[in-house]
Design a protein around this motif. Structure first.
Motif, PDB file in Angstrom:
ATOM      1  N   HIS A  54       0.800  -1.268   0.140  1.00 45.10           N
ATOM      2  CA  HIS A  54      -0.064   0.106   0.091  1.00 45.10           C
ATOM      3  C   HIS A  54       0.887   1.365   0.051  1.00 45.10           C
ATOM      4  CE1 HIS A  54      -3.688   2.449   0.488  1.00 45.10           C
ATOM      5  NE2 HIS A  54      -3.417   3.042   1.619  1.00 45.10           N
ATOM      6  N   HIS A  56       1.118   5.609  -1.489  1.00 45.53           N
ATOM      7  CA  HIS A  56       0.564   6.751  -2.344  1.00 45.53           C
ATOM      8  C   HIS A  56       1.677   7.361  -2.715  1.00 45.53           C
ATOM      9  CE1 HIS A  56      -3.266   5.721  -0.776  1.00 45.53           C
ATOM     10  NE2 HIS A  56      -2.941   5.882   0.487  1.00 45.53           N
ATOM     11  N   HIS A 233      -9.368   1.202   1.225  1.00 45.03           N
ATOM     12  CA  HIS A 233      -9.124   1.585   2.927  1.00 45.03           C
ATOM     13  C   HIS A 233     -10.499   1.275   3.439  1.00 45.03           C
ATOM     14  CE1 HIS A 233      -6.737   5.194   0.970  1.00 45.03           C
ATOM     15  NE2 HIS A 233      -5.752   4.348   1.877  1.00 45.03           N
ATOM     16  N   HIS A 270      -5.847  -1.057   6.646  1.00 43.05           N
ATOM     17  CA  HIS A 270      -5.875  -0.581   8.004  1.00 43.05           C
ATOM     18  C   HIS A 270      -6.969  -1.544   8.814  1.00 43.05           C
ATOM     19  CE1 HIS A 270      -3.707   2.890   6.749  1.00 43.05           C
ATOM     20  NE2 HIS A 270      -4.755   3.561   5.922  1.00 43.05           N
ATOM     21  N   ASP A 321       2.019   3.420   2.700  1.00 41.18           N
ATOM     22  CA  ASP A 321       0.980   4.340   2.895  1.00 41.18           C
ATOM     23  C   ASP A 321       1.587   5.794   2.450  1.00 41.18           C
ATOM     24  OD1 ASP A 321      -1.591   5.424   3.004  1.00 41.18           O
ATOM     25  OD2 ASP A 321      -1.926   4.683   5.109  1.00 41.18           O
TER      26      ASP A 321
HETATM   27 ZN   LIG Z   1      -3.714   4.918   2.115  1.00 39.77          ZN
END
Ligand SMILES: [Zn+2]
Length: 456
Positions: A54, A56, A233, A270, A321
């Motif tokens: 994961h 970004h 998410h 998460h 993340d």
């Molecule tokens: Zn994220």
């Protein structure tokens, strides 16, 4: 063809000492033998590359910059941080995104990740208008992965709402799809984009329950590519759970379970706030959870119910993340120590409270990380696999005195990035002695791009 002679090679059953590993011209393992003639000797213990399930990429541009806490009228929580993140998202152009992502992927490789799942929702230009190639920014991420030399799974994300039943905000304009057909066009362009890089593949998903209406979400789950992983998410923040209850009358995971939507194709990012019934339901659905412990700590999310999830057969992987931490062994330690602090029990990464916690953590994150990338199940570093690996220096003080059975725990609990000799992708060194093969050019481009960005 090339043959490496190694100090040790991690196999599913344990260490193979002094092996000879032969790869073909594509970097796939063709032979593992106990004797032979080598082209190169590596005095290190070779483990499979970590899987970052994961990421970004654009958020690397703000890593460490959101810690000057000056919100006087409200607390500096996830929701306040989110506006700082939106401002960065509005400020990055395609060239800048590519150079930021290239630097980021180099740093991931340096820390031992060899694959990244890019949860990609920055789609449009700064006015919110689509680029001619709808996957312009996705293609930049593919290009970044290619320059850095990391395997990538691009996961274009459907984003539509500003909250449950709420219109999107102007700040979110670069993320939004008009409708599901618009999203599927983006997905088609993204599939064309991955053809530019042989180590790229595709996934799909929605941002979260709060960012998509239920009709759109269900259609995407049903009509998206049948053989690809689905990412979203889920239940990261308490407010999100409360808003979901107010809107759907149910908690987020409970709603997905009661709608019969979850199965083994899902990777839920998460899952911080699940009650015991949801923990049981998610584990039984065979959906996997992607934990991002450093980000979850940094944003004050909370702690996942790891122990009870694992006890019910739940499977998990890790991700970077927000990019606040790029070191997989630190992610594992943060996760484990959060659980130890909460439960007053040291055995978190084991089955039935016994066994090697280091091996368990590497096993769990590698197997489920691979599945999050869209790969089929397999075993560590076997014939037919790419030689994607991290090499632990056999000469570091603690490793030099370790018995084979304690090497992985020594790495996970006492290791540093500086203990790594380098990283192999498709059998080639991409990082050696802490440096990427094109480090200087990539860093120069990154510094230039960061200098150009004016945060809005
Ligand atoms: Zn994220």
């Amino acid at each position: 063809m090339k043959t490496y002679h190694l100090k040790g090679l991690l196999q599913q059953k344990g260490w193979l000492l002094d092996p000879f590993v032969t790869i073909n011209s594509k970097g796939k393992i063709t032979k593992i033998a106990t004797s032979g003639i080598s082209d190169e000797y590596i005095n290190g213990y070779v483990i499979p590359g970590f899987q970052n399930a994961h990421s970004h990429a654009f958020q690397y541009a703000m890593s460490g910059l959101a810690e000057i806490h000056n919100y006087q009228s409200r607390k500096d929580d996830f929701w306040a941080w989110r506006y700082a993140m939106y401002r960065v998202a509005l400020s990055v152009n395609p060239e800048q995104l590519e150079s930021i992502a290239t630097m980021l992927y180099v740093e991931m490789l340096r820390n031992g990740y060899t694959s990244v799942a890019e949860f990609h929702y920055l789609h449009h230009d700064d006015k919110g208008l689509p680029y001619t190639n709808m996957s312009e920014l996705g293609e930049r991420l593919i290009s970044a992965a290619k320059i850095a030399g990391i395997h990538i799974t691009l996961i274009p994300i459907f984003y539509q709402k500003g909250g449950f039943g709420q219109p999107a905000e102007a700040y979110q304009r670069r993320f939004l799809s008009k409708d599901v057909d618009d999203y599927f066009r983006l997905l088609e362009d993204s599939i064309k984009s991955i053809r530019h890089y042989e180590n790229a593949q595709i996934g799909f998903g929605i941002h979260s329950l709060r960012a998509a209406d239920q009709v759109s979400m269900k259609r995407i789950f049903k009509e998206g590519p049948a053989d690809r992983p689905i990412h979203l998410h889920l239940a990261e923040q308490l407010k999100e759970v409360e808003d979901c209850i107010n809107y759907h009358g149910e908690r987020p995971a409970q709603w997905l379970l009661n709608q019969g939507l979850l199965n083994e194709r899902f990777h839920l990012i998460h899952c911080t706030h699940l009650n015991s019934k949801e923990v049981k339901g998610v584990a039984e659905s065979q959906a996997r959870v992607v934990l991002c412990p450093a980000t979850e700590g940094n944003l004050g999310d909370g702690l996942f119910e790891l122990r009870s999830f694992q006890n019910r057969g739940g499977k998990w992987s890790i991700g970077t993340d927000s990019q606040i931490n790029l070191n997989p062994i630190e992610e594992l330690r943060i996760l484990d120590y959060g659980q130890r602090t909460k439960t007053h029990d040291r055995a978190q990464f084991t089955s039935e409270h016994q066994g090697d916690a280091g091996k368990f953590a590497i096993d769990m994150t590698w197997h489920n990380g691979r599945i999050a990338m869209g790969e089929k199940k397999s075993n560590f570093l076997t014939v037919g696999d790419f030689l994607d690996a991290v090499i632990l220096n056999a000469n570091t003080p603690l490793i030099s005195v370790s018995k084979p059975e304690t090497i992985l725990a020594t790495l996970v609990y006492s290791g540093q990035t500086s203990d790594l000799m380098g990283t192999l992708v498709n059998g080639q060194w991409v990082i050696k002695n802490q440096k990427h093969i094109n480090q200087d050019a990539i860093q120069t481009s990154f510094i230039k791009s960061m200098g150009q960005i004016k945060i809005r």
